[in-house]
Design an enzyme around this catalytic site. Structure first.
Site, PDB file in Angstrom:
ATOM      1  CB  CYS A 243      -0.937   0.004   1.201  1.00 34.41           C
ATOM      2  SG  CYS A 243      -0.094  -0.108   2.802  1.00 34.41           S
TER       3      CYS A 243
ATOM      4  CG  HIS B 281      -4.039   0.640   4.382  1.00 31.65           C
ATOM      5  ND1 HIS B 281      -3.398  -0.100   3.408  1.00 31.65           N
ATOM      6  CD2 HIS B 281      -5.128   1.175   3.770  1.00 31.65           C
ATOM      7  CE1 HIS B 281      -4.080  -0.031   2.278  1.00 31.65           C
ATOM      8  NE2 HIS B 281      -5.125   0.753   2.459  1.00 31.65           N
TER       9      HIS B 281
ATOM     10  CG  ASN C 242      -7.960   1.815   0.246  1.00 29.41           C
ATOM     11  OD1 ASN C 242      -6.789   1.457   0.273  1.00 29.41           O
ATOM     12  ND2 ASN C 242      -8.810   1.485   1.196  1.00 29.41           N
TER      13      ASN C 242
END
Length: 445
Positions: free
Chosen positions: A74, A364, A387
């Site tokens: 991520c 994250h 995202n």
């Protein structure tokens, strides 16, 4: 007064607990509902969910969301999502994606070199193989996670390439087996160091083995490639052969070079306005150290708002993404789930307590691409988040974050150094508070 001996959970106490549960009819209703539907469906605050609007007064269009699949990349996806916004403007195209696999290849290669050299120095200094530090390093090595500074170390040294030049592989989409085998290779190398083998030979063997393994899993990354494209006005461009470093410098340039990472460490003994560094955390030997400037959360918000509204660039950030998250609908709010009411258990803790007692840490990384601001022009109400979990959830992959959730669960943002007031800029030149390798501020996204 002497402490009482630990008592077992005997039948008398267990019977009392059973009776207490059975005497409250609400417990049975909650049990029936959760057993059939799951805790999130039962605890979801429908009234709050309806008020979490997907409209924003400031937005940055960054195109179709990316998908990291079954990997922990991520931090690479989100940092490249910031960079691709700059590249798209320079290319004159609306849709573009960098190769995250190319960045991961060189991050892992560099991290093998960083780890085994670090451990070799510790072994030479007499660090015990069963010390807390060594066991932490051995356990933590070769995960996918990283930090903003670590990403910049890779792009500045190795550049970047379009995704079409170095596409995804089976192992980039699902990294577990590759990581396990790299980790085993490094564990054996550490055993060789403790057995007294020549350190430089062990290091050389590790780096060579890692390159071979990464090529087998991901493919061999290009040293150069032919780049040609058609812009959104229909004009054809042929830039000829470029190295990845030339591509990065041409289409992203130095815009991100002067960024610094701000962090909200809520612990009172870590003062605001000071740098924080983590021992043994990094990826590129002689690269920029992984360090942060500890600032109030409101200052982080002000910076993010200013970048979005004035520079129209996404803002990289790191958060604890799990609490109060509706993954399917793409929502975060501090009151989105009423677990305490379903369980009749008090979960209330402030941010400092959650960090101190291992209930929360960054895990994250994503990018802010929008914010809703009140009529005063300053008060932030909610945030739009790009995202990297694909476009089949949320608003085509874009999430909505309540402003109070930002306060409680966002830990880092990356911003231009030029945004810092004089006292913060000065703090960047001062020695950092160095925290141990296992400190929660060293968590990787």
């Amino acid at each position: 007064m002497a402490q009482e001996a630990m008592k077992p959970l005997d039948n008398e106490r267990l019977d009392a607990i059973r009776d207490e549960f059975g005497q409250n009819p609400i417990n049975r209703i909650a049990m029936n509902a959760v057993v059939e539907s799951g805790i999130d469906a039962v605890a979801r605050n429908a009234s709050r969910a309806r008020t979490l609007s997907r409209r924003f007064s400031v937005t940055v269009d960054n195109g179709k969301v990316t998908n990291q699949r079954r990997s922990g990349r991520c931090w690479l996806f989100s940092s490249l999502n910031v960079a691709r916004n700059i590249a798209k403007k320079n290319l004159g195209i609306k849709e573009f994606e960098f190769s995250q696999s190319y960045a991961m290849f060189f991050d892992k290669l560099e991290r093998v070199n960083y780890f085994i050299r670090d451990v070799a120095d510790l072994v030479a200094a007499g660090e015990s193989e069963d010390s807390r530090l060594m066991q932490h390093l051995l356990h933590d090595v070769m995960g996918d996670g990283g930090q903003w500074t670590m990403a910049m170390n890779i792009y500045q040294k190795y550049g970047a390439v379009p995704k079409e030049v170095f596409p995804e592989s089976a192992s980039s989409k699902a990294t577990a087996t590759m990581n396990t085998n790299l980790r085993t290779m490094l564990h054996r190398a550490v055993a060789r160091l403790y057995a007294g083998e020549d350190a430089q030979q062990v290091i050389d063997d590790c780096v060579s083995s890692a390159y071979r393994m990464l090529c087998i899993h991901l493919g061999e990354p290009p040293r150069s490639f032919e780049w040609e494209y058609t812009d959104d006005d229909g004009n054809f461009h042929r830039d000829g052969e470029m190295t990845p470093q030339e591509f990065w410098n041409e289409y992203v340039g130095s815009v991100l070079d002067e960024y610094v990472c701000l962090v909200d460490d809520p612990r009172a003994d870590h003062p605001k306005g000071r740098r924080i560094a983590i021992e043994h955390l990094g990826n590129v030997v002689d690269g920029t150290e992984t360090a942060y400037l500890n600032v109030p959360i409101d200052f982080m918000k002000q910076c993010a708002l200013k970048i979005l509204s004035e520079q129209h660039i996404p803002v990289w950030f790191g958060a604890d993404c799990h609490p109060m998250m509706d993954r399917k609908e793409g929502a975060w709010a501090t009151d989105l789930f009423e677990y305490n009411r379903v369980y009749s258990v008090d979960f209330d803790m402030d941010k400092e307590t959650r960090v101190r007692f291992a209930d929360s840490q960054m895990n994250h990384a994503m990018a802010f691409v929008g914010v809703d601001v009140a009529d005063d022009g300053e008060t932030t109400r909610r945030w739009r988040v790009e995202n990297s979990w694909g476009d089949e959830i949320a608003d085509n992959g874009y999430f909505t974050m309540g402003d109070a959730w930002f306060d409680e669960f966002v830990y880092e943002v990356a911003v231009p150094k030029s945004m810092l007031p004089a006292e913060y800029a000065k703090a960047l030149e001062e020695p950092a508070i160095v925290l141990p390798a296992w400190d929660p501020m060293g968590a990787l996204a």
